[in-house]
Design an enzyme around this catalytic site. Structure first.
Site, PDB file in Angstrom:
ATOM      1  N   HIS A  12       0.809  -1.226   0.000  1.00  0.00           N
ATOM      2  CA  HIS A  12       0.000   0.000   0.000  1.00  0.00           C
ATOM      3  C   HIS A  12       0.844   1.279   0.000  1.00  0.00           C
ATOM      4  O   HIS A  12       0.364   2.335   0.420  1.00  0.00           O
ATOM      5  CB  HIS A  12      -0.948  -0.005   1.206  1.00  0.00           C
ATOM      6  CG  HIS A  12      -0.248   0.041   2.540  1.00  0.00           C
ATOM      7  ND1 HIS A  12      -0.716  -0.630   3.648  1.00  0.00           N
ATOM      8  CD2 HIS A  12       0.865   0.689   2.956  1.00  0.00           C
ATOM      9  CE1 HIS A  12       0.093  -0.397   4.669  1.00  0.00           C
ATOM     10  NE2 HIS A  12       1.060   0.396   4.282  1.00  0.00           N
ATOM     11  N   HIS A  59      -2.581   4.288   9.737  1.00  0.00           N
ATOM     12  CA  HIS A  59      -1.255   4.788  10.122  1.00  0.00           C
ATOM     13  C   HIS A  59      -1.408   6.034  10.991  1.00  0.00           C
ATOM     14  O   HIS A  59      -0.990   7.129  10.619  1.00  0.00           O
ATOM     15  CB  HIS A  59      -0.416   5.122   8.887  1.00  0.00           C
ATOM     16  CG  HIS A  59      -0.175   3.952   7.972  1.00  0.00           C
ATOM     17  ND1 HIS A  59      -1.152   3.429   7.144  1.00  0.00           N
ATOM     18  CD2 HIS A  59       0.935   3.203   7.754  1.00  0.00           C
ATOM     19  CE1 HIS A  59      -0.649   2.411   6.460  1.00  0.00           C
ATOM     20  NE2 HIS A  59       0.614   2.258   6.810  1.00  0.00           N
ATOM     21  N   HIS A 193       9.952  -3.849   4.379  1.00  0.00           N
ATOM     22  CA  HIS A 193      10.373  -2.449   4.427  1.00  0.00           C
ATOM     23  C   HIS A 193      10.587  -1.998   5.862  1.00  0.00           C
ATOM     24  O   HIS A 193       9.961  -2.498   6.782  1.00  0.00           O
ATOM     25  CB  HIS A 193       9.416  -1.509   3.685  1.00  0.00           C
ATOM     26  CG  HIS A 193       8.008  -1.368   4.202  1.00  0.00           C
ATOM     27  ND1 HIS A 193       7.140  -2.421   4.355  1.00  0.00           N
ATOM     28  CD2 HIS A 193       7.300  -0.262   4.556  1.00  0.00           C
ATOM     29  CE1 HIS A 193       5.951  -1.982   4.768  1.00  0.00           C
ATOM     30  NE2 HIS A 193       6.031  -0.666   4.918  1.00  0.00           N
ATOM     31  N   GLU A 240       3.545  -5.596   8.701  1.00  0.00           N
ATOM     32  CA  GLU A 240       2.249  -5.410   8.023  1.00  0.00           C
ATOM     33  C   GLU A 240       1.792  -6.705   7.330  1.00  0.00           C
ATOM     34  O   GLU A 240       0.600  -6.903   7.095  1.00  0.00           O
ATOM     35  CB  GLU A 240       2.345  -4.285   6.982  1.00  0.00           C
ATOM     36  CG  GLU A 240       2.452  -2.897   7.607  1.00  0.00           C
ATOM     37  CD  GLU A 240       2.612  -1.769   6.572  1.00  0.00           C
ATOM     38  OE1 GLU A 240       2.523  -0.608   6.980  1.00  0.00           O
ATOM     39  OE2 GLU A 240       2.843  -2.040   5.373  1.00  0.00           O
TER      40      GLU A 240
HETATM   41  C1  DHB Z   1       6.149   3.703   3.027  1.00  0.00           C
HETATM   42  C2  DHB Z   1       5.550   2.450   3.143  1.00  0.00           C
HETATM   43  C3  DHB Z   1       4.476   2.252   3.990  1.00  0.00           C
HETATM   44  O1  DHB Z   1       3.883   1.039   4.175  1.00  0.00           O
HETATM   45  C4  DHB Z   1       3.958   3.310   4.713  1.00  0.00           C
HETATM   46  O2  DHB Z   1       2.864   3.092   5.460  1.00  0.00           O
HETATM   47  C5  DHB Z   1       4.552   4.578   4.622  1.00  0.00           C
HETATM   48  C6  DHB Z   1       5.648   4.758   3.774  1.00  0.00           C
HETATM   49  C7  DHB Z   1       7.293   3.933   2.102  1.00  0.00           C
HETATM   50  O3  DHB Z   1       7.788   2.986   1.491  1.00  0.00           O
HETATM   51  O4  DHB Z   1       7.696   5.080   1.939  1.00  0.00           O
HETATM   52 FE    FE Z   2       2.309   1.086   5.768  1.00  0.00          FE
END
Ligand code: DHB
Ligand code: FE
Length: 285
Positions: A12, A59, A193, A240
């Site tokens: 997302h 978030h 991530h 996540e």
């Molecule tokens: C990013 C990824 C995410 O899942 C998020 O909630 C906010 C930022 C990113 O890759 O920048």
């Molecule tokens: Fe996220």
């Protein structure tokens, strides 16, 4: 009775939403990301679901540290697009399905899962970016959506196992709803991530590939993976991914069905912002 026809899994990344909204999808950086969803957009149009049960995480937009529900079901008639600091994304509001959402809350809570019932909630990129990736830029989203928010922002987050079992309870609820609805369940967020700290920027393609393989072929085994493995291998925000197990737990093959789901589409791409983008479509048989 309602039935779950398919499950969809997707990242997302908020920058994907920004790229869409600012008309940058054809730029060399973004083109390969959006290309991975060309098939999916056509597929969704053909499938014509009546309702999408969309598992995502907020978030700190609808909720904050003041109130942290582990699992929250959106029972409202509609949901406004959250302002995440740059104004709300220019996308349609989300129309809910209060009757089905209420039925699911009734069934799942009586099945021993504690859900928070949310009658008013703004939805953030966790929900709108998956819809944009799958639908493009429509004037209205193609069908009602039931938002289902999972806390993966503030520890402790629920275990993969709990999420998987919850998926089974959600399935039981949907399949006992007395209307012939074609329902899809989406699990969103991920893949690897990490946005902060010394390991910011971490991507682990080997982990992500293995996660996709096991989500398809061994979801039961995958559900037993402990939190520490997600964090170590997929980064702090890789957690996540537990949300994908809710959608997978709702599929036929792990609820008494004899046939595995059909893998209709599989896509993986790095990078998109700080995140590895993963996407799967599984159809029930
Ligand atoms: C990013 C990824 C995410 O899942 C998020 O909630 C906010 C930022 C990113 O890759 O920048
Ligand atoms: Fe996220």
């Amino acid at each position: 009775m309602a039935r779950i026809s398919a499950s969809v899994y997707t990242s997302h990344v908020p920058a994907i939403g920004a790229a869409l909204d600012l008309g940058k999808t054809a730029e060399p950086y973004w083109q390969p990301v959006f290309q991975g969803y060309d098939f999916s957009k056509q597929w969704l149009k053909e499938q014509k679901p009546d309702v999408i049960f969309l598992v995502y995480n907020d978030h700190a937009n609808a909720f904050s540290l003041d109130l942290i529900p582990t699992f929250a079901i959106g029972t409202a008639a509609e949901f406004a697009v959250a302002d995440e600091g740059w104004g709300p994304r220019p996308v349609p509001k989300v129309i809910g399905h209060p009757k089905l959402a209420g039925h699911i809350a009734q069934s799942v809570i009586q099945d021993d899962f504690d859900l928070t019932i949310v009658n008013k909630m703004d939805i953030d990129h966790g929900l709108t970016v998956p819809l944009s990736l799958m639908c493009g830029h429509p004037k209205a989203w193609p069908c009602p959506v039931i938002p289902f928010a999972v806390n993966v922002v503030q520890y402790p987050a629920p275990s993969g196992r709990r999420c998987y079992m919850l998926g089974k309870a959600i399935r039981k609820a949907i399949e006992s709803y007395d209307e012939p609805l074609n329902v899809q369940i989406w699990g969103t967020g991920g893949m690897s991530h990490q946005l902060q700290g010394p390991r910011a920027g971490l991507i682990n393609k080997e982990f992500d590939t293995d996660f996709l393989d096991r989500l398809i072929a061994d979801p039961e085994g995958l559900s037993k993976m402990p939190h520490i493995d997600y964090v170590r291998e997929a980064g702090s925000e890789g957690i996540e991914l537990v949300m994908w197990l809710i959608a997978r737990g709702a599929m036929n093959d792990v609820n008494g069905g004899s046939k595995p789901p059909t893998v209709r589409h599989r896509f993986y791409h790095v990078p998109a912002s700080n995140t590895a983008v993963g996407h799967l479509i599984l159809e029930n048989n």
